[in-house]
Design a protein around this motif. Structure first.
Motif, PDB file in Angstrom:
ATOM      1  N   ASN A  32       8.380  22.814  16.595  1.00 11.73           N
ATOM      2  CA  ASN A  32       6.996  22.452  16.915  1.00 11.73           C
ATOM      3  C   ASN A  32       6.674  22.682  18.379  1.00 11.73           C
ATOM      4  O   ASN A  32       5.628  23.237  18.718  1.00 11.73           O
ATOM      5  CB  ASN A  32       6.755  20.971  16.588  1.00 11.73           C
TER       6      ASN A  32
ATOM      7  N   HIS B   5       6.255  26.338  19.195  1.00 18.58           N
ATOM      8  CA  HIS B   5       4.921  26.839  18.821  1.00 18.58           C
ATOM      9  C   HIS B   5       3.859  26.354  19.809  1.00 18.58           C
ATOM     10  O   HIS B   5       2.955  27.117  20.179  1.00 18.58           O
ATOM     11  CB  HIS B   5       4.569  26.431  17.393  1.00 18.58           C
ATOM     12  N   THR B   6       3.952  25.097  20.238  1.00 21.17           N
ATOM     13  CA  THR B   6       2.991  24.596  21.236  1.00 21.17           C
ATOM     14  C   THR B   6       3.053  25.447  22.502  1.00 21.17           C
ATOM     15  O   THR B   6       2.021  25.857  23.054  1.00 21.17           O
ATOM     16  CB  THR B   6       3.285  23.119  21.556  1.00 21.17           C
TER      17      THR B   6
ATOM     18  N   ARG C  39       1.699  29.037  21.812  1.00 18.83           N
ATOM     19  CA  ARG C  39       0.230  29.036  21.662  1.00 18.83           C
ATOM     20  C   ARG C  39      -0.442  28.890  23.021  1.00 18.83           C
ATOM     21  O   ARG C  39      -1.473  29.519  23.298  1.00 18.83           O
ATOM     22  CB  ARG C  39      -0.228  27.917  20.721  1.00 18.83           C
ATOM     23  N   LYS C  40       0.153  28.071  23.899  1.00 18.41           N
ATOM     24  CA  LYS C  40      -0.399  27.931  25.263  1.00 18.41           C
ATOM     25  C   LYS C  40      -0.317  29.266  26.010  1.00 18.41           C
ATOM     26  O   LYS C  40      -1.254  29.632  26.728  1.00 18.41           O
ATOM     27  CB  LYS C  40       0.384  26.872  26.061  1.00 18.41           C
TER      28      LYS C  40
ATOM     29  N   GLN D 213      -0.277  32.236  24.647  1.00 20.87           N
ATOM     30  CA  GLN D 213      -1.253  33.119  23.996  1.00 20.87           C
ATOM     31  C   GLN D 213      -2.666  32.839  24.509  1.00 20.87           C
ATOM     32  O   GLN D 213      -3.431  33.769  24.756  1.00 20.87           O
ATOM     33  CB  GLN D 213      -1.191  32.924  22.477  1.00 20.87           C
ATOM     34  N   GLU D 214      -2.994  31.566  24.713  1.00 19.98           N
ATOM     35  CA  GLU D 214      -4.356  31.191  25.130  1.00 19.98           C
ATOM     36  C   GLU D 214      -4.568  31.299  26.635  1.00 19.98           C
ATOM     37  O   GLU D 214      -5.701  31.205  27.111  1.00 19.98           O
ATOM     38  CB  GLU D 214      -4.671  29.763  24.647  1.00 19.98           C
TER      39      GLU D 214
ATOM     40  N   ASP E  54       6.547  32.611  11.774  1.00 20.36           N
ATOM     41  CA  ASP E  54       5.453  31.723  12.190  1.00 20.36           C
ATOM     42  C   ASP E  54       4.884  32.159  13.545  1.00 20.36           C
ATOM     43  O   ASP E  54       3.665  32.187  13.738  1.00 20.36           O
ATOM     44  CB  ASP E  54       5.955  30.273  12.273  1.00 20.36           C
ATOM     45  N   ILE E  55       5.758  32.509  14.482  1.00 19.73           N
ATOM     46  CA  ILE E  55       5.311  32.895  15.832  1.00 19.73           C
ATOM     47  C   ILE E  55       4.384  34.108  15.774  1.00 19.73           C
ATOM     48  O   ILE E  55       3.304  34.115  16.370  1.00 19.73           O
ATOM     49  CB  ILE E  55       6.521  33.200  16.739  1.00 19.73           C
TER      50      ILE E  55
ATOM     51  N   SER F 282       2.493  35.123  13.578  1.00 21.27           N
ATOM     52  CA  SER F 282       1.195  34.931  12.921  1.00 21.27           C
ATOM     53  C   SER F 282       0.094  34.674  13.956  1.00 21.27           C
ATOM     54  O   SER F 282      -1.074  34.923  13.691  1.00 21.27           O
ATOM     55  CB  SER F 282       1.259  33.776  11.913  1.00 21.27           C
ATOM     56  N   TYR F 283       0.458  34.178  15.156  1.00 20.44           N
ATOM     57  CA  TYR F 283      -0.567  33.914  16.187  1.00 20.44           C
ATOM     58  C   TYR F 283      -0.254  34.550  17.533  1.00 20.44           C
ATOM     59  O   TYR F 283      -1.136  34.698  18.372  1.00 20.44           O
ATOM     60  CB  TYR F 283      -0.769  32.400  16.375  1.00 20.44           C
ATOM     61  N   PHE F 284       0.996  34.930  17.766  1.00 20.77           N
ATOM     62  CA  PHE F 284       1.367  35.404  19.104  1.00 20.77           C
ATOM     63  C   PHE F 284       1.231  36.917  19.181  1.00 20.77           C
ATOM     64  O   PHE F 284       1.908  37.650  18.453  1.00 20.77           O
ATOM     65  CB  PHE F 284       2.785  34.970  19.462  1.00 20.77           C
TER      66      PHE F 284
END
Ligand code: DHB
Length: 308
Positions: free
Chosen positions: A105, A108-109, A112-113, A115-116, A151-152, A154-156
């Motif tokens: 978890n 992923h946090t 995602r940070k 990525q953003e 999982d990574i 899918s958004y990274f």
């Protein structure tokens, strides 16, 4: 020249630090920034700052080093802030950001940070820390690794590589490469320390955590590191580059890593022993070997290890 490219970013030199050495804070990172190194990687950051394990937790020996640092670091925000500052002062340079969560978890946090954020360098996800009591090295569990990477990605969408532990079995190379080839990784970095060795002096272990068990670096590691670099060079799709780390004390060692397939090489134990002058020394030794052999770029011998 010893120029190289990773993930389509250019670097003036193919030599840099290995994560964990001389990269804990801005002062240390600035020393690498102002050295002959092509770039740097930051100390593996976790979501929150960590004190790490009790001292002594790092020890040099004649042939290398042992450590059980336990991921001491100043926390994700500290390193991200510095990397964003450098975008202003050194807009043309690219740096590596090393990360791992204390749980999937958290990982992923963190990602995602990234990525953003406005970070536009290269992320190195550390799947091979051997030193946090109770936490296995992630990349020794390929099912967990495959799920995590699925999982990574899918958004990274930024350039991402992984830092691997050494493997010791040819079937494990096959199995690991088959997993990594499913993903748009920019690179794999071979190898982290050989996990959980013991060094004895005067009938005693030399580091305090885990009753003396710790990750081994330096000369002890080079044959294992070269084998891992070359095994993955043979097995991975060409879009996944290799970073070579382990047992680089001289230009000759760097040359051998590149011959095995490395596009960039990282210096850990030797940098810890010698300081940033190791970068200029190893670079001139590598250039001298290239000149003698008539190689003008590292592309001319990268991966071209000869067999009997
Ligand atoms: C530590 C050691 C490692 O080899 C690593 O990959 C990450 C962290 C450490 O003990 O701090």
């Amino acid at each position: 020249s010893t120029k190289t490219k990773i993930a389509n970013f250019e670097f003036d030199n193919c030599i840099m630090n290995a994560a964990g050495v001389l990269c804990y804070d801005k002062d240390e990172l600035a020393k690498i920034l102002n050295s002959a190194a092509g770039t740097f990687v930051t100390k593996t950051a976790t979501l929150e700052p960590r004190e790490g394990n009790p001292e002594p937790r790092y020890h040099d020996t004649r042939l290398g080093s042992i450590n059980s640092m336990g991921l001491p670091n100043l926390g994700f925000d500290y390193y991200l802030d510095y990397l964003l500052e450098l975008k202003k002062t050194h807009p043309k340079r690219t740096f590596f950001f090393s990360l791992v969560g204390m749980s999937q978890n958290d990982t992923h946090t963190l990602l995602r940070k990234v990525q953003e954020s406005n970070f536009d360098g290269i992320t190195e996800l550390n799947l091979s820390c051997p030193n946090v009591p109770g936490k296995p090295q992630i990349a020794y569990d390929l099912e967990t690794t495959e799920k995590l990477l699925t999982d990574i990605f899918s958004y990274f969408k930024k350039p991402l590589g992984i830092k691997l532990p050494p493997y010791f079995d040819l079937v494990h190379f096959d199995q690991a490469a088959a997993v990594f080839n499913k993903f748009p990784l920019s690179f794999v970095n071979c190898v982290n320390s050989i996990g959980n060795g013991i060094i004895i002096e005067d009938e005693k272990v030399v580091i305090k955590p885990k009753n003396g068990f710790g990750g081994i670096g330096g000369e002890y590691v080079k044959p294992t590191a070269l084998a891992n670099v070359h095994a993955f060079y043979q097995r991975l799709k060409p879009s996944i580059q290799i970073i070579g780390t382990g047992g680089i004390l001289s230009g000759r060692d760097a040359f051998e890593h590149i011959l095995c397939g490395a596009s960039m090489v990282q210096i850990g134990t030797t940098l810890h022993k010698e300081g940033v002058s190791a970068f200029s020394r190893i670079t001139s030794e590598l250039k001298e070997i290239m000149e003698k052999k008539g190689y003008k770029s590292i592309e001319e011998f990268k991966g071209k290890l000869k067999y009997l």
